[in-house]
Design a protein around this motif. Structure first.
Motif, PDB file in Angstrom:
ATOM      1  N   ASP A 140       0.817  -1.223   0.000  1.00 48.21           N
ATOM      2  CA  ASP A 140       0.000   0.000   0.000  1.00 48.21           C
ATOM      3  C   ASP A 140       0.852   1.276   0.000  1.00 48.21           C
ATOM      4  O   ASP A 140       0.580   2.200  -0.786  1.00 48.21           O
ATOM      5  CB  ASP A 140      -0.964   0.021   1.186  1.00 48.21           C
ATOM      6  CG  ASP A 140      -2.114  -0.971   1.032  1.00 48.21           C
ATOM      7  OD1 ASP A 140      -2.299  -1.522  -0.081  1.00 48.21           O
ATOM      8  OD2 ASP A 140      -2.823  -1.205   2.029  1.00 48.21           O
ATOM      9  N   PRO A 141       1.880   1.380   0.852  1.00 46.98           N
ATOM     10  CA  PRO A 141       2.698   2.602   0.828  1.00 46.98           C
ATOM     11  C   PRO A 141       3.406   2.809  -0.522  1.00 46.98           C
ATOM     12  O   PRO A 141       3.542   3.945  -0.984  1.00 46.98           O
ATOM     13  CB  PRO A 141       3.713   2.402   1.948  1.00 46.98           C
ATOM     14  CG  PRO A 141       3.072   1.423   2.874  1.00 46.98           C
ATOM     15  CD  PRO A 141       2.279   0.508   1.975  1.00 46.98           C
ATOM     16  N   LEU A 142       3.831   1.724  -1.156  1.00 50.25           N
ATOM     17  CA  LEU A 142       4.479   1.845  -2.460  1.00 50.25           C
ATOM     18  C   LEU A 142       3.477   2.317  -3.503  1.00 50.25           C
ATOM     19  O   LEU A 142       3.810   3.161  -4.343  1.00 50.25           O
ATOM     20  CB  LEU A 142       5.107   0.518  -2.884  1.00 50.25           C
ATOM     21  CG  LEU A 142       5.788   0.533  -4.261  1.00 50.25           C
ATOM     22  CD1 LEU A 142       6.943   1.536  -4.304  1.00 50.25           C
ATOM     23  CD2 LEU A 142       6.285  -0.864  -4.614  1.00 50.25           C
ATOM     24  N   ALA A 143       2.249   1.813  -3.451  1.00 50.62           N
ATOM     25  CA  ALA A 143       1.215   2.251  -4.404  1.00 50.62           C
ATOM     26  C   ALA A 143       0.974   3.754  -4.270  1.00 50.62           C
ATOM     27  O   ALA A 143       0.874   4.463  -5.278  1.00 50.62           O
ATOM     28  CB  ALA A 143      -0.080   1.473  -4.184  1.00 50.62           C
ATOM     29  N   THR A 144       0.925   4.240  -3.040  1.00 50.32           N
ATOM     30  CA  THR A 144       0.756   5.679  -2.811  1.00 50.32           C
ATOM     31  C   THR A 144       1.938   6.452  -3.377  1.00 50.32           C
ATOM     32  O   THR A 144       1.764   7.476  -4.051  1.00 50.32           O
ATOM     33  CB  THR A 144       0.601   5.962  -1.299  1.00 50.32           C
ATOM     34  OG1 THR A 144      -0.557   5.276  -0.827  1.00 50.32           O
ATOM     35  CG2 THR A 144       0.464   7.459  -1.027  1.00 50.32           C
TER      36      THR A 144
END
Length: 193
Positions: A140-144
């Motif tokens: 999730d943090p990488l997608a953001t």
């Protein structure tokens, strides 16, 4: 797809959910009759995904550099364990043998492997699907970050969309099977990179 490469950690991670996902991924790859291509280690998520594919009757092709064979405890129970001289040769062989690529949870080696394959797709060197298995929100943090990179003008939305993401192995593999590559300009030939 006849084969899929899985990039993942040589450690199991701190939460058993990662190992469970690796077992599910290995079993699903074997169930579909796909060859699992991976880094050849017997430890961490690498070993778990390979063991699960083998236990489900699948074919597993590992590629490991000679120098890492002992440190990553090369997996000697595979259908095939290919020992190569360098990390560069390892990655090139995995790319050559695979029809698609999945990043499961892992560290910087996992990220580097998928980002190189993604860059090759952006440059038009291949048109194979690439994906993240987003276990327990790991990516999730990488997608953001990637979405912010698009907003900042450093990544085209077309290239951002090349990376599929799902939380379930079966759904992710279905999406990879249906993948239609983006039309990209071929910037270089593989031999030039």
């Amino acid at each position: 797809m006849k084969s899929v490469c899985v990039f993942c950690g040589s450690n199991p991670g701190n939460d058993p959910v990662y190992a469970d996902a690796a077992r599910a991924m290995g079993a699903e790859i074997a169930r579909r009759g796909l060859v699992l291509v991976y880094g050849g280690g017997a430890v961490g998520l690498m070993g778990i995904v390979a063991d699960a594919a083998l236990a489900a009757g699948g074919e597993v092709h590992g590629i490991i550099p000679r120098a890492l064979r002992e440190k990553e405890v090369g997996h000697y129970g595979l259908t095939r364990l290919e020992i190569v001289e360098t990390m560069h040769v390892r990655k090139a062989r995995m790319a050559e043998l695979s029809d698609g690529f999945i990043a499961m949870p892992g560290g910087i080696g996992t990220f580097e492997e998928l980002f190189e394959i993604w860059t090759w797709a952006q440059l038009g060197i291949h048109q194979k699907p690439l994906a993240f298995l987003n276990v327990a929100g790991f990516y999730d943090p990488l997608a953001t970050f990637l979405d912010n990179t698009v907003e900042a003008g450093f990544l085209k939305q077309t290239h951002r969309a090349m990376a599929l993401t799902d939380t379930e192995p079966a759904t992710l593999l279905d999406r990879m099977e249906q993948y239609v590559p983006a039309q990209t300009i071929k910037w270089v030939e593989k031999e030039q990179v």
